[in-house]
Motif scaffolding. Structure first.
Motif, PDB file in Angstrom:
ATOM      1  N   GLU A   1       0.828  -1.212   0.000  1.00 44.59           N
ATOM      2  CA  GLU A   1       0.000   0.000   0.000  1.00 44.59           C
ATOM      3  C   GLU A   1       0.861   1.261   0.000  1.00 44.59           C
ATOM      4  N   GLY A   2       1.959   1.253   0.739  1.00 46.54           N
ATOM      5  CA  GLY A   2       2.861   2.407   0.744  1.00 46.54           C
ATOM      6  C   GLY A   2       3.478   2.643  -0.621  1.00 46.54           C
ATOM      7  N   PHE A   3       3.910   1.571  -1.258  1.00 44.93           N
ATOM      8  CA  PHE A   3       4.484   1.670  -2.600  1.00 44.93           C
ATOM      9  C   PHE A   3       3.447   2.196  -3.586  1.00 44.93           C
ATOM     10  N   THR A   4       2.248   1.637  -3.530  1.00 46.74           N
ATOM     11  CA  THR A   4       1.188   2.042  -4.451  1.00 46.74           C
ATOM     12  C   THR A   4       0.864   3.522  -4.298  1.00 46.74           C
ATOM     13  N   ALA A   5       0.689   3.968  -3.083  1.00 47.65           N
ATOM     14  CA  ALA A   5       0.384   5.383  -2.839  1.00 47.65           C
ATOM     15  C   ALA A   5       1.535   6.276  -3.320  1.00 47.65           C
ATOM     16  N   PHE A   6       2.764   5.841  -3.089  1.00 48.98           N
ATOM     17  CA  PHE A   6       3.937   6.609  -3.517  1.00 48.98           C
ATOM     18  C   PHE A   6       3.938   6.790  -5.037  1.00 48.98           C
ATOM     19  N   ILE A   7       3.751   5.703  -5.775  1.00 47.24           N
ATOM     20  CA  ILE A   7       3.776   5.778  -7.244  1.00 47.24           C
ATOM     21  C   ILE A   7       2.600   6.602  -7.769  1.00 47.24           C
TER      22      ILE A   7
END
Length: 190
Positions: free
Chosen positions: A131-137
């Motif tokens: 979820e952190g990666f997805t939000a970052f991208i």
């Protein structure tokens, strides 16, 4: 295509059966599957060096560097050197591409890599980072100002300091099923 996910083949110095035994790379496909729920799938690509070889990945990056925004590498010890070389190729072609490293090698050596390897812009350590990666991208592609401290699992630099955000183990029950159709989208355009 805006985001390319790369599982580089092993370098000649480090050969391991581990990397070749994990095709397709489920970590990358999990990240892609989560991201595909938030952005158009034609903006995502996946290339696996254990299938195509690093030469094909290098060629693809060179030919498409102007449209790529982010390169996301799954890094084991055996393919770390090859991943760094592919990041160098990308940044030579387009210095605005961001490189993001993750998986076991990065997780074990995140602070050292971020301190000494300028070709790595960001990283995600551990397993509970989808979820952190997805939000970052999503935020990065939208051109939003990035509040780096808010993305779980993110490792990043500020002048003189390496930061490492905590993971979010509670995300596990919310992860999407892996969408295997995402594997072929990149090379269908070749």
């Amino acid at each position: 295509m805006k985001v390319l996910f790369v599982n580089a083949a092993d370098t000649t110095r480090h050969v391991s059966s581990a990397n070749t035994a994990i095709y397709p790379n489920l970590g990358l496909l999990t990240l892609m599957s989560a991201l595909a729920q938030r952005i158009l799938t034609h903006e995502l690509g996946y290339l696996d060096g254990t299938v195509y070889g690093n030469g094909t990945i290098r060629e693809f990056i060179t030919e498409n560097a102007s449209s790529l925004k982010a390169l996301c590498f799954s890094v084991l010890t055996a393919n770390y050197g090859a991943s760094i070389e592919l990041a160098r190729v990308a940044k030579t072609q387009n210095p605005n591409i961001i490189t993001i490293f993750g998986n076991d090698h990065f997780s074990a050596l995140a602070e050292r890599i971020m301190r000494y390897q300028p070709l790595v812009d960001f990283g995600f350590y551990g397993n509970d980072v989808v979820e952190g990666f997805t939000a970052f991208i999503v935020d990065f592609l939208a051109g939003q100002e990035l509040s780096l401290e808010t993305y779980p699992g993110l490792v990043y630099r500020t002048p003189g300091t390496i930061h490492r955000n905590t993971e979010r183990p509670d995300e596990y029950s919310r992860l999407p099923l892996v969408d295997y159709s995402l594997m072929g989208d990149c090379c269908r355009t070749r």
